[in-house]
Design an enzyme around this catalytic site. Structure first.
Site, PDB file in Angstrom:
ATOM      1  N   SER A 267      -4.850   0.515   7.783  1.00 25.26           N
ATOM      2  CA  SER A 267      -4.682   1.117   6.466  1.00 25.26           C
ATOM      3  C   SER A 267      -3.232   1.216   6.030  1.00 25.26           C
ATOM      4  CB  SER A 267      -5.293   2.525   6.466  1.00 25.26           C
ATOM      5  OG  SER A 267      -4.611   3.368   7.389  1.00 25.26           O
ATOM      6  N   CYS A 268      -2.290   1.045   6.952  1.00 26.25           N
ATOM      7  CA  CYS A 268      -0.884   1.312   6.616  1.00 26.25           C
ATOM      8  C   CYS A 268      -0.073   0.058   6.314  1.00 26.25           C
ATOM      9  CB  CYS A 268      -0.223   2.102   7.752  1.00 26.25           C
ATOM     10  SG  CYS A 268      -0.846   3.781   7.921  1.00 26.25           S
ATOM     11  N   PHE A 269       0.066  -0.823   7.289  1.00 23.14           N
ATOM     12  CA  PHE A 269       0.944  -1.970   7.095  1.00 23.14           C
ATOM     13  C   PHE A 269       0.559  -2.808   5.871  1.00 23.14           C
ATOM     14  CE2 PHE A 269       2.696  -2.518  11.710  1.00 23.14           C
ATOM     15  CZ  PHE A 269       3.262  -1.256  11.616  1.00 23.14           C
TER      16      PHE A 269
END
Length: 430
Positions: A267-269
């Site tokens: 979900s972040c990078f």
């Protein structure tokens, strides 16, 4: 200290539980009745090692949940931990954050006494000043000052290690326009700082927002770079992991995030790199290096599929996919590198059988027609090929299970399976 957390997703639940674990009185606020009921029943709404037992022990004591925004009025600090998902152009969608901020502001408009609002959500530089603060002050009918203030405290939690990362952080970043909110935030973290020597970075609002993006963009680019080097090395029949071990000894490089393979997901990078690219373009700057990092990352699953293609068609054949979560230690399948593998295999007409220790239910929602095995052994039995997409430790222990394959072809995207006689093995970048 009395603390409220708006949002009980991955970040909010971890934050609420860990702050309660430090001794604070914490109330989590969410519009989802089921999630609220779960927390109050002592059940963690997300899978994260070390979280479930803490929620169970703290719920009903220092941790509770509610759908009532009025609960924030009995707290000193409120964290906004609401999602900022990607839009089609890569920019972040702040609508949920803005709606939650307005609901918070309306509640605080009925309260008296000082209150600190902390943006924990990941937002591009300028969002706190241009979106959060105006929504908060307008809804509350108050202005920023001694009684109401805003700060930014980005999270640096790795899925699968979130509790450990919170309790033993590399750094704590506090951003605000004035010293007073920085002091209040620092006091909140005092119980944690008594246990760790983590540096506390005091900075401005926009700098704090940018630090989160810079952190993830750097790591994503580092992974893409080692993957690119691994791709080049494979053309020369070079062991990319031996190369990585050597360059990792250089303290300017370091040995972390040098495992070449299928690339990054989660979900972040992907979201953060896309948001930073979109934000840069909006300001008239073309971030070519970040765009290249994304391009390399998107290419890696196709390269693994091409290795399969070199060994002939798989139309009608049973093909196993080992690992569905984007990384071990989590059930999160968002942007998992297994997704393009599943799509590619189905396009090739393969009969796909997939296995993951914890993420099967999440992937079944996306690919209901794929067969999901109860174990790696079941997935491998009778398969003409196996593609490794997640480096779960249990896959490193597989051995005779490969002997039950119709053809023991193992295409390893994570450098987790050990080469041995009797296995037709090939790694993605080595």
């Amino acid at each position: 200290m009395n603390v409220s957390i708006v949002g009980t997703g991955y970040v909010g639940t971890t934050l609420a539980t860990c702050l309660a674990d430090l001794g604070h009185e914490v109330v989590a606020v969410d519009v989802d009745d089921d999630v609220v009921a779960q927390i109050n029943a002592g059940e963690a709404p997300i899978y994260e090692p070390g979280l479930e037992e803490r929620v169970r022990s703290l719920s009903g004591d220092r941790l509770r949940a509610t759908t009532d925004y009025g609960a924030v009025c009995d707290t000193d600090v409120t964290f906004l931990a609401l999602p900022t998902p990607s839009q089609s152009d890569g920019s972040i969608d702040t609508s949920t954050l803005e709606a939650g901020t307005r609901a918070l502001g309306e509640a605080l408009g009925e309260a008296s006494g000082p209150h600190l609002v902390v943006v924990k959500s990941t937002v591009v530089p300028g969002t706190t000043d241009e979106v959060v603060t105006p929504a908060l002050t307008e809804a509350a009918g108050r202005t920023l000052g001694d009684d109401l203030d805003v700060a930014v405290n980005p999270e640096f939690l790795r899925e699968g290690h979130a509790v450990a990362d919170f309790l033993d952080p590399d750094k704590i970043v506090l951003g605000a326009a004035r010293e007073a909110p920085l002091d209040r935030l620092a006091s909140l973290y005092e119980p944690l700082l008594d246990r760790t020597d983590a540096p506390v970075v005091r900075t401005g609002v926009r700098e704090a927002e940018m630090i989160k993006y810079a952190n993830n963009a750097f790591l994503a680019t580092k992974i893409s770079l080692i993957n690119e080097l691994g791709n080049i090395g494979k053309e020369y029949d070079i062991d990319a992991y031996e190369v990585a071990d050597a360059i990792g000894l250089d303290d300017r490089i370091g040995d972390r995030f040098l495992d070449s393979g299928l690339g990054w997901g989660g979900s972040c990078f992907p979201k953060d790199v896309a948001a930073l690219v979109a934000a840069a373009r909006e300001r008239g700057y073309d971030p070519e290096l970040l765009e290249a990092a994304v391009a390399v990352n998107e290419r890696q699953p196709r390269r693994l599929l091409s290795l399969l293609d070199e060994r002939g068609p798989v139309d009608g054949d049973r093909v196993a996919v080992l690992g569905l979560a984007f990384k071990p230690g989590t059930d999160d399948v968002r942007n998992s590198r297994a997704i393009p593998l599943l799509r590619g295999l189905r396009e090739r007409g393969a009969n796909v059988v997939a296995y993951d220790p914890v993420a099967t239910a999440e992937m079944r929602e996306r690919f209901p027609d794929v067969v999901y095995a109860e174990s790696a052994a079941e997935a491998l039995a009778g398969a003409r090929a196996a593609l490794v997409a997640t480096d779960w430790p249990e896959f490193a222990d597989l051995d005779e299970e490969f002997d039950a394959m119709d053809r023991p072809l193992v295409l390893d995207g994570r450098h987790v399976v050990e080469r041995r006689d009797g296995i037709e093995y090939e790694g993605l970048t080595w």
